[in-house]
Design an enzyme around this catalytic site. Structure first.
Site, PDB file in Angstrom:
ATOM      1  N   VAL A 126       0.804  -1.207   0.117  1.00  0.00           N
ATOM      2  CA  VAL A 126      -0.030  -0.049  -0.180  1.00  0.00           C
ATOM      3  C   VAL A 126       0.786   1.232  -0.105  1.00  0.00           C
ATOM      4  O   VAL A 126       0.483   2.204  -0.405  1.00  0.00           O
ATOM      5  CB  VAL A 126      -0.961   0.096   1.297  1.00  0.00           C
ATOM      6  N   LYS A 127       1.978   1.233   0.503  1.00  0.00           N
ATOM      7  CA  LYS A 127       3.091   2.438   0.696  1.00  0.00           C
ATOM      8  C   LYS A 127       3.397   2.743  -0.810  1.00  0.00           C
ATOM      9  O   LYS A 127       3.822   4.047  -1.002  1.00  0.00           O
ATOM     10  CB  LYS A 127       3.955   2.290   1.772  1.00  0.00           C
TER      11      LYS A 127
END
Length: 252
Positions: free
Chosen positions: A131-132
């Site tokens: 997700v980052k």
């Protein structure tokens, strides 16, 4: 510039436009001394650098020396004959990707990712999936209509195939960084052959590989659907998945 036969030709730029100056580096299996420096200049001359200048040398352990040489080449590059894989799909935002998947598939798009073989470098696959993400762009886990399974590093090909089956993967993403003895090519061929053997054409997931040393033109030869090289972003991968799995099929 364009020459008399209409070619778009360019030369390397170093100090002044079109001077043909280039800088190259390499390692020779010799200890650092005057003879080693002479060997480096001889190699540079055989590579077409004339004159060649040795600008840096440093011993790299016992019996190895790293060199940087600078010099002029007479070679021209014809831009009209450069072959690359152009992006043939539009770049979509995360919101657009989610909307297309939800409207057309009416279920989450399943993605399985891994580094296969002995490759333990997960930076690339994590940049695309986690997700980052990378450089301020969110990875595929951020897309609410995508179901992402990240198997991590050193995944065997049989385990990857089994995971793809279990997750009913629409797409399998594989990252390969280790390239010694063409390991990335061997692993990719093994993977594509395993999927062809394990699943019929209609049930086979989209196979996508990426890494800094792949030639994007080799997809067909390696038996995969797409190759992504250096600088690929999660948004490019997500947009390609929508194009290949949804948009392209609808338009076919």
């Amino acid at each position: 510039m364009t020459d008399v036969v209409g070619r778009q030709v360019v030369r390397p730029y170093g100090d002044t436009t079109g001077d043909g100056m280039v800088q190259v580096s390499f390692t020779l299996p010799v200890r650092l001394d005057k003879r080693a420096e002479g060997a480096a200049l001889q190699l540079a001359a055989k590579m077409g650098l004339d004159p060649a200048m040795l600008v840096h040398s440093r011993q790299m352990g016992d019996g190895f020396t790293f060199f940087v040489v600078y010099g002029r080449v007479n070679h021209l590059v014809d831009l009209s004959k450069v072959e690359v894989v152009e992006r043939d799909f539009p770049l979509l935002s995360a919101k657009e990707v989610n909307a297309v998947v939800k409207r057309r598939m009416r279920r989450k798009l399943s993605v399985v990712g891994a580094c296969i073989g002995t490759d333990a470098h997960t930076v690339g696959i994590d940049a695309i999936l986690n997700v980052k993400g990378i450089a301020g762009e969110k990875g595929l886990e951020y897309y609410r209509e995508l179901r992402v399974t990240n198997l991590g590093a050193q995944v065997s090909v049989p385990d990857l195939v089994e995971a793809a089956r279990a997750e009913r993967a629409d797409a399998v993403l594989v990252s390969q960084v280790v390239t010694q003895r063409d390991a990335h090519l061997h692993n990719t061929r093994e993977m594509s052959a395993a999927f062809r053997e394990a699943l019929p054409a209609g049930r086979r997931p989209l196979l996508v590989v990426g890494g800094p040393r792949f030639d994007e033109k080799m997809a067909g030869e390696l038996g995969v659907d797409r190759i992504f090289g250096r600088g690929t972003t999660p948004g490019e991968v997500a947009s390609y998945l929508v194009h290949a799995l949804i948009t392209k099929k609808v338009g076919a």
